[in-house]
Motif scaffolding. Structure first.
Motif, PDB file in Angstrom:
ATOM      1  N   ASP A 323       0.827  -1.214   0.000  1.00  0.00           N
ATOM      2  CA  ASP A 323       0.000   0.000   0.000  1.00  0.00           C
ATOM      3  C   ASP A 323       0.858   1.260   0.000  1.00  0.00           C
ATOM      4  OD1 ASP A 323      -2.283  -1.531  -0.003  1.00  0.00           O
ATOM      5  OD2 ASP A 323      -2.674  -1.324   2.153  1.00  0.00           O
ATOM      6  N   ALA A 324       2.037   1.201   0.630  1.00  0.00           N
ATOM      7  CA  ALA A 324       2.928   2.361   0.692  1.00  0.00           C
ATOM      8  C   ALA A 324       3.736   2.552  -0.594  1.00  0.00           C
ATOM      9  CB  ALA A 324       3.880   2.211   1.877  1.00  0.00           C
ATOM     10  N   GLY A 325       3.606   1.597  -1.534  1.00  0.00           N
ATOM     11  CA  GLY A 325       4.383   1.676  -2.769  1.00  0.00           C
ATOM     12  C   GLY A 325       5.856   1.388  -2.567  1.00  0.00           C
ATOM     13  N   ASP A 326       6.194   0.670  -1.493  1.00  0.00           N
ATOM     14  CA  ASP A 326       7.597   0.409  -1.193  1.00  0.00           C
ATOM     15  C   ASP A 326       8.186  -0.712  -2.028  1.00  0.00           C
ATOM     16  OD1 ASP A 326       8.162   2.419   0.617  1.00  0.00           O
ATOM     17  OD2 ASP A 326       7.446   1.275   2.344  1.00  0.00           O
ATOM     18  N   ASN A 327       7.376  -1.325  -2.900  1.00  0.00           N
ATOM     19  CA  ASN A 327       7.847  -2.421  -3.752  1.00  0.00           C
ATOM     20  C   ASN A 327       8.072  -1.979  -5.196  1.00  0.00           C
ATOM     21  OD1 ASN A 327       5.181  -1.999  -4.424  1.00  0.00           O
ATOM     22  ND2 ASN A 327       4.611  -4.169  -4.432  1.00  0.00           N
ATOM     23  N   THR A 328       8.076  -0.670  -5.451  1.00  0.00           N
ATOM     24  CA  THR A 328       8.192  -0.195  -6.828  1.00  0.00           C
ATOM     25  C   THR A 328       9.017   1.083  -6.864  1.00  0.00           C
ATOM     26  OG1 THR A 328       6.930   0.284  -8.843  1.00  0.00           O
ATOM     27  CG2 THR A 328       6.023   1.110  -6.767  1.00  0.00           C
ATOM     28  N   TYR A 329       9.124   1.681  -8.040  1.00  0.00           N
ATOM     29  CA  TYR A 329       9.928   2.882  -8.225  1.00  0.00           C
ATOM     30  C   TYR A 329       9.435   3.993  -7.295  1.00  0.00           C
ATOM     31  CZ  TYR A 329      11.526   0.435 -12.388  1.00  0.00           C
ATOM     32  OH  TYR A 329      12.065  -0.499 -13.238  1.00  0.00           O
ATOM     33  N   GLY A 330      10.388   4.643  -6.645  1.00  0.00           N
ATOM     34  CA  GLY A 330      10.039   5.687  -5.695  1.00  0.00           C
ATOM     35  C   GLY A 330       9.833   5.169  -4.283  1.00  0.00           C
ATOM     36  N   GLY A 331       9.783   3.848  -4.126  1.00  0.00           N
ATOM     37  CA  GLY A 331       9.616   3.225  -2.823  1.00  0.00           C
ATOM     38  C   GLY A 331      10.944   2.751  -2.275  1.00  0.00           C
ATOM     39  N   ARG A 332      10.867   1.829  -1.318  1.00  0.00           N
ATOM     40  CA  ARG A 332      12.079   1.423  -0.615  1.00  0.00           C
ATOM     41  C   ARG A 332      12.974   0.508  -1.436  1.00  0.00           C
ATOM     42  NH1 ARG A 332      14.305  -1.905   2.638  1.00  0.00           N
ATOM     43  NH2 ARG A 332      12.675  -3.476   2.793  1.00  0.00           N
ATOM     44  N   VAL A 333      12.377  -0.460  -2.135  1.00  0.00           N
ATOM     45  CA  VAL A 333      13.166  -1.387  -2.955  1.00  0.00           C
ATOM     46  C   VAL A 333      12.312  -1.792  -4.157  1.00  0.00           C
ATOM     47  CG1 VAL A 333      12.437  -3.363  -1.527  1.00  0.00           C
ATOM     48  CG2 VAL A 333      14.460  -3.566  -2.985  1.00  0.00           C
ATOM     49  N   VAL A 334      12.857  -1.651  -5.339  1.00  0.00           N
ATOM     50  CA  VAL A 334      12.111  -1.983  -6.558  1.00  0.00           C
ATOM     51  C   VAL A 334      12.133  -3.497  -6.742  1.00  0.00           C
ATOM     52  CG1 VAL A 334      11.899  -1.637  -9.043  1.00  0.00           C
ATOM     53  CG2 VAL A 334      12.726   0.229  -7.578  1.00  0.00           C
ATOM     54  N   THR A 335      10.962  -4.112  -6.738  1.00  0.00           N
ATOM     55  CA  THR A 335      10.863  -5.559  -6.908  1.00  0.00           C
ATOM     56  C   THR A 335      10.392  -5.892  -8.322  1.00  0.00           C
ATOM     57  OG1 THR A 335       8.599  -5.617  -6.038  1.00  0.00           O
ATOM     58  CG2 THR A 335      10.390  -5.926  -4.467  1.00  0.00           C
ATOM     59  N   ASN A 336      11.108  -6.799  -8.942  1.00  0.00           N
ATOM     60  CA  ASN A 336      10.793  -7.296 -10.283  1.00  0.00           C
ATOM     61  C   ASN A 336      10.619  -6.175 -11.307  1.00  0.00           C
ATOM     62  OD1 ASN A 336      10.927  -9.981  -9.490  1.00  0.00           O
ATOM     63  ND2 ASN A 336       8.776 -10.047  -8.919  1.00  0.00           N
ATOM     64  N   PRO A 337      11.665  -5.355 -11.517  1.00  0.00           N
ATOM     65  CA  PRO A 337      11.567  -4.330 -12.554  1.00  0.00           C
ATOM     66  C   PRO A 337      11.383  -4.911 -13.947  1.00  0.00           C
ATOM     67  CG  PRO A 337      13.829  -4.538 -11.769  1.00  0.00           C
ATOM     68  CD  PRO A 337      12.967  -5.326 -10.824  1.00  0.00           C
ATOM     69  N   SER A 338      11.750  -6.182 -14.130  1.00  0.00           N
ATOM     70  CA  SER A 338      11.579  -6.853 -15.424  1.00  0.00           C
ATOM     71  C   SER A 338      10.117  -7.133 -15.750  1.00  0.00           C
ATOM     72  CB  SER A 338      12.328  -8.179 -15.428  1.00  0.00           C
ATOM     73  OG  SER A 338      11.715  -9.092 -14.520  1.00  0.00           O
ATOM     74  N   GLY A 339       9.250  -7.066 -14.754  1.00  0.00           N
ATOM     75  CA  GLY A 339       7.880  -7.547 -14.885  1.00  0.00           C
ATOM     76  C   GLY A 339       7.689  -8.877 -14.193  1.00  0.00           C
ATOM     77  N   GLY A 340       8.813  -9.503 -13.791  1.00  0.00           N
ATOM     78  CA  GLY A 340       8.737 -10.751 -13.049  1.00  0.00           C
ATOM     79  C   GLY A 340       8.136 -11.889 -13.847  1.00  0.00           C
ATOM     80  N   LEU A 341       7.940 -12.997 -13.188  1.00  0.00           N
ATOM     81  CA  LEU A 341       7.362 -14.165 -13.837  1.00  0.00           C
ATOM     82  C   LEU A 341       5.932 -13.890 -14.268  1.00  0.00           C
ATOM     83  CD1 LEU A 341       9.798 -15.129 -12.057  1.00  0.00           C
ATOM     84  CD2 LEU A 341       8.563 -17.269 -11.740  1.00  0.00           C
ATOM     85  N   LEU A 342       5.236 -13.050 -13.510  1.00  0.00           N
ATOM     86  CA  LEU A 342       3.826 -12.763 -13.794  1.00  0.00           C
ATOM     87  C   LEU A 342       3.637 -12.108 -15.151  1.00  0.00           C
ATOM     88  CD1 LEU A 342       2.695 -11.475 -10.290  1.00  0.00           C
ATOM     89  CD2 LEU A 342       1.799 -13.505 -11.459  1.00  0.00           C
ATOM     90  N   SER A 343       4.541 -11.235 -15.546  1.00  0.00           N
ATOM     91  CA  SER A 343       4.376 -10.507 -16.808  1.00  0.00           C
ATOM     92  C   SER A 343       5.466 -10.816 -17.826  1.00  0.00           C
ATOM     93  CB  SER A 343       4.354  -8.995 -16.548  1.00  0.00           C
ATOM     94  OG  SER A 343       3.168  -8.594 -15.909  1.00  0.00           O
ATOM     95  N   LYS A 344       6.689 -11.028 -17.344  1.00  0.00           N
ATOM     96  CA  LYS A 344       7.776 -11.360 -18.270  1.00  0.00           C
ATOM     97  C   LYS A 344       7.610 -12.777 -18.785  1.00  0.00           C
ATOM     98  CE  LYS A 344      11.687 -12.494 -16.567  1.00  0.00           C
ATOM     99  NZ  LYS A 344      12.475 -12.162 -15.379  1.00  0.00           N
TER     100      LYS A 344
END
Length: 400
Positions: A323-344
């Motif tokens: 909810d805090a956006g800490d898993n993406t750009y501008g947050g604490r740590v960017v997770t799966n910038p590739s899109g991960g298994l879900l999208s890549k």
């Protein structure tokens, strides 16, 4: 890594665009292309390779040789690796280990998969399954025998988190929407259409109240490769040494995977925690030091519980972290910038090397539209049921 062992550098990486089953070239061509790209990226001739580790799940024995012979027949040792969805990173682990212990100076890790449409299933039905004990535990804990195996496992883990911490279904939908935004920036990803949280919530239900279709990764074909070298080899041959493996750990199941009667542990929460502890200790850092993470999001549910297992947030804190956006750009740590298994996409044998490809590009500052600004420390998490978990910590190394 002790001072007496060789520093391991990622000299080159290669990856082909992932595709749907039936829309990609056969596995020998996919794998050979990824190898050629990794060699070109490293600026190395194939004849320089001293060993190769080839990872795949759905192919016959010596399929690794079949791929590599497309590139060259130099007589080097070729090892075929199969560790379910952690196969690619298991090949990477062995390649790193060969260099670190001094057995070789220049080693290839390769992963590829030519998959069929539809849910994963067993191939050899005339003998005991590796999942027998796990299947019994899943049947006891969640039932739902009419659902595909992987969906029961990871949906059950997500349901356990929901029941324990009150996690809403929207948290998993938010993860999938985030994955789509990241993949839209990745030309090698399979699914590049941006989705809203509502789009994910409105998709057909696979498990009412627990999972929609968009929360599961698609079957995918693809290949990726990495050339690892010792720091000394890199210096002697003028190769880049700016991305190094600072720590790596592999874990398998312990008795609590089944004995705790907890679906999150059945799917590898404990393995992830154990490997994370080892990696952080080896590198002398903590999760708060990470800039970017590629983690094993075969289902949105596994990404959510992995945040906690990796220490990215407190146990029970994943929904707030999202909810805090800490898993993406501008947050604490960017997770799966590739899109991960879900999208890549998730071609089983290739996934671990595709994660390596992404994080190497990030630490080089070459990830273009998906670049994580100032990325210096990156963590890779690759998980396979049955089970195996490999964590790899990379650091950007700047020559002084």
């Amino acid at each position: 890594m002790s001072s007496s062992t060789a520093r391991v550098c990622v000299a080159g990486v290669g990856m082909i665009a992932f595709g749907k089953p039936g829309a990609s070239a056969p596995y020998p061509q996919m794998g050979a292309q990824a190898v050629r790209e990794a060699l070109a990226d490293a600026g190395l001739d194939y004849a320089r390779l001293q060993q190769a580790y080839a990872g795949y799940v759905y192919a016959d024995s010596t399929a690794g040789q079949r791929v590599l012979y497309e590139v060259g027949m130099t007589g080097i040792p070729v090892f075929n690796v199969n560790n379910n969805c952690a196969t690619g990173s298991s090949a990477l682990f062995l390649a790193r280990q060969a260099i670190e212990c001094g057995a070789a100076d220049c080693v290839l890790a390769l992963g590829f998969e030519q998959m069929n449409p539809g849910a994963l299933g067993t191939v050899f039905d005339d003998r005991p399954s590796p999942f027998e004990a796990f299947d019994r535990e899943v049947s006891d804990l969640v039932g739902m025998a009419d659902l595909p195996l992987a969906l029961r496992y990871f949906g059950g883990a997500g349901l356990a988190h929901m029941n324990r911490y009150g996690t809403p279904l929207q948290s998993f939908a938010s993860i999938r929407a985030k994955a789509s935004r990241h993949a839209a920036r990745n030309p090698l990803a399979l699914l590049r259409q941006e989705l809203s949280v509502q789009d994910v919530m409105d998709a057909p239900m696979l498990w009412p109240g627990v999972m929609t279709r968009l929360m599961a990764c698609p079957p995918t074909c693809g290949a990726a490769a990495a050339v690892l070298v010792s720091e000394g080899f890199a210096k002697r041959h003028g190769l880049r040494a700016d991305v190094q493996i600072a720590a790596q750990a592999m874990s398998t199941d312990t008795p609590d995977s089944l004995g705790s009667h907890d679906m999150m542990r059945v799917v590898g929460y404990g393995m992830t925690q154990a490997a994370a502890r080892q990696v952080y200790e080896q590198a002398g850092i903590g999760p708060q030091d990470l800039d970017v993470v590629e983690l094993h999001d075969c289902f949105a549910h596994n990404e959510l519980i992995s945040y906690e297992a990796l220490g990215l947030c407190p146990e029970g804190g994943a929904a707030a972290f999202i909810d805090a956006g800490d898993n993406t750009y501008g947050g604490r740590v960017v997770t799966n910038p590739s899109g991960g298994l879900l999208s890549k996409g998730h071609p089983l044998g290739a996934t671990g090397l595709a994660q390596c490809f992404e994080l190497t590009q990030q630490l080089r500052g070459q990830a273009q539209a998906r670049q994580v600004e100032g990325a210096r420390i990156a963590l890779q998490h690759n998980l396979g049921l049955g089970g195996a978990c490999v964590l790899t910590l990379y650091q950007a190394h700047r020559a002084h």
